[in-house]
Design a protein around this motif. Structure first.
Motif, PDB file in Angstrom:
ATOM      1  N   GLU A  53       0.833  -1.210   0.000  1.00  0.00           N
ATOM      2  CA  GLU A  53       0.000   0.000   0.000  1.00  0.00           C
ATOM      3  C   GLU A  53       0.862   1.252   0.000  1.00  0.00           C
ATOM      4  O   GLU A  53       2.032   1.220   0.381  1.00  0.00           O
ATOM      5  N   ASP A  54       0.237   2.352  -0.410  1.00  0.00           N
ATOM      6  CA  ASP A  54       0.906   3.647  -0.344  1.00  0.00           C
ATOM      7  C   ASP A  54      -0.118   4.736  -0.060  1.00  0.00           C
ATOM      8  O   ASP A  54      -1.143   4.840  -0.753  1.00  0.00           O
ATOM      9  N   ALA A  55       0.153   5.524   0.969  1.00  0.00           N
ATOM     10  CA  ALA A  55      -0.614   6.735   1.277  1.00  0.00           C
ATOM     11  C   ALA A  55      -2.109   6.481   1.464  1.00  0.00           C
ATOM     12  O   ALA A  55      -2.913   7.395   1.296  1.00  0.00           O
ATOM     13  N   GLN A  59      -3.610   0.311  -3.345  1.00  0.00           N
ATOM     14  CA  GLN A  59      -3.240  -0.992  -2.792  1.00  0.00           C
ATOM     15  C   GLN A  59      -3.023  -1.960  -3.948  1.00  0.00           C
ATOM     16  O   GLN A  59      -3.799  -1.975  -4.908  1.00  0.00           O
ATOM     17  N   ALA A  60      -1.961  -2.745  -3.862  1.00  0.00           N
ATOM     18  CA  ALA A  60      -1.686  -3.771  -4.864  1.00  0.00           C
ATOM     19  C   ALA A  60      -1.633  -5.128  -4.191  1.00  0.00           C
ATOM     20  O   ALA A  60      -1.109  -5.261  -3.082  1.00  0.00           O
ATOM     21  N   ASN A  61      -2.203  -6.126  -4.860  1.00  0.00           N
ATOM     22  CA  ASN A  61      -2.211  -7.494  -4.349  1.00  0.00           C
ATOM     23  C   ASN A  61      -1.706  -8.443  -5.422  1.00  0.00           C
ATOM     24  O   ASN A  61      -2.226  -8.438  -6.546  1.00  0.00           O
ATOM     25  N   GLU A 140      -2.471  -2.772   9.958  1.00  0.00           N
ATOM     26  CA  GLU A 140      -3.838  -2.847   9.434  1.00  0.00           C
ATOM     27  C   GLU A 140      -3.868  -2.303   8.014  1.00  0.00           C
ATOM     28  O   GLU A 140      -3.310  -1.244   7.721  1.00  0.00           O
ATOM     29  N   LEU A 141      -4.517  -3.032   7.131  1.00  0.00           N
ATOM     30  CA  LEU A 141      -4.556  -2.655   5.720  1.00  0.00           C
ATOM     31  C   LEU A 141      -5.905  -2.049   5.360  1.00  0.00           C
ATOM     32  O   LEU A 141      -6.910  -2.269   6.038  1.00  0.00           O
ATOM     33  N   LEU A 142      -5.897  -1.282   4.294  1.00  0.00           N
ATOM     34  CA  LEU A 142      -7.139  -0.696   3.791  1.00  0.00           C
ATOM     35  C   LEU A 142      -8.095  -1.792   3.330  1.00  0.00           C
ATOM     36  O   LEU A 142      -7.671  -2.783   2.742  1.00  0.00           O
TER      37      LEU A 142
END
Length: 281
Positions: A53-55, A59-61, A140-142
């Motif tokens: 993630e950034d900012a 988000q990339a998976n 914690e992720l978005l």
């Protein structure tokens, strides 16, 4: 080459073990999401997901299904850890990024659980290298809550069509405007750079269009700086699914076929640019 199957008797059993005949299958996918140093890894019985993630805006998976591995075993319902992705990629390519014809780097990956390092055993040409990479507490992720029932518009393009677009559009523009509509222009990409406005249209019957499911006209803008990392995945992919929900959140799902013909996916989620008002469209 046989790798150690179990830790020493004094150690705890591994909660994650995975083996690949060709480590390049993993490293190429991880490079497609490598736009930040750290990543969160999720392992379940179905496979491995690596999230960057950034900012809190993108988000990339990277999804590597269990079937891609020659061995994949998870001893808990899910295994989660954070890792330095730059270090992991350096280790995976420790023998170089391009092997000699007919050779490849074999990989065995082991993890004992919370607080332990990720162990990599890499073998090429009879030489074995062991790497230990410290793991960290996952953050914690978005949650973009991007489920299929909330998708408003979806198209599937051959990737060459999107690659051409990124080559032709003015990348001095701060934003990429995406219009998806059941009527003309159907699918339009627009930039607003130093040379003025540029538009690229794809008719719904284009040879590059594999599927077209648009329920309503949507025009959203996204910061090009956020979308640029996804071009790494685009370069590897053969197809891309482009989806938006009612709030304008964007999903770019890239289908990537490795050297053995196996299919993996890399997905990017991106927030719309909130600085653009409706009046400006």
């Amino acid at each position: 080459m046989s790798f150690p199957a179990q830790p020493p008797a004094s150690g705890e059993p591994y909660v994650l073990t995975a083996s690949l005949d060709n480590a390049r299958h993993l490293s190429s996918l991880l490079r497609a999401v490598h736009f930040q140093d750290h990543a969160t890894c999720f392992a379940t019985a179905s496979g491995l997901r690596v999230t960057v993630e950034d900012a809190k805006c993108i988000q990339a998976n990277a999804f590597i299904q269990a079937e891609i591995f020659q061995e994949f075993a998870v001893q808990e319902e899910s295994v989660i850890f954070r890792i330095n992705l730059s270090v992991l990629l350096d280790c995976l390519t420790i023998f170089g990024t391009s092997s000699l014809p007919g050779t490849s780097t074999a990989l065995r990956m082991c993890y004992r659980g919370y607080g332990y390092p990720l162990m990599l055993f890499l073998e090429e040409g009879g030489v074995v290298t062991v790497c230990k990479i410290n793991t960290q507490e996952p953050e914690e992720l978005l949650d973009f809550d991007f489920c299929s029932t909330k998708v408003v518009n979806k198209i599937i393009l051959q990737s060459e069509g999107l690659r051409e677009a990124f080559a032709e559009l003015d990348m001095t523009s701060e934003v990429l405007q995406i219009t998806m509509s059941p009527d003309k222009p159907y699918f339009r990409l627009s930039t607003f750079g130093n040379a003025g406005s540029a538009h690229l249209d794809y008719p719904r019957d284009s040879d590059l269009m594999e599927a077209f499911h648009c329920n309503q006209t949507q025009t959203n803008r996204y910061k090009i700086s956020l979308l640029k990392p996804s071009t790494k995945a685009l370069a590897l992919s053969c197809k891309v699914s482009i989806r938006t929900d009612a709030e304008g959140f964007l999903s770019l799902q890239y289908m990537i076929r490795n050297e053995d013909g196996q299919i993996c996916f890399v997905e990017y989620y991106c927030c719309p640019d909130e600085n653009i008002t409706e009046a400006e469209l």
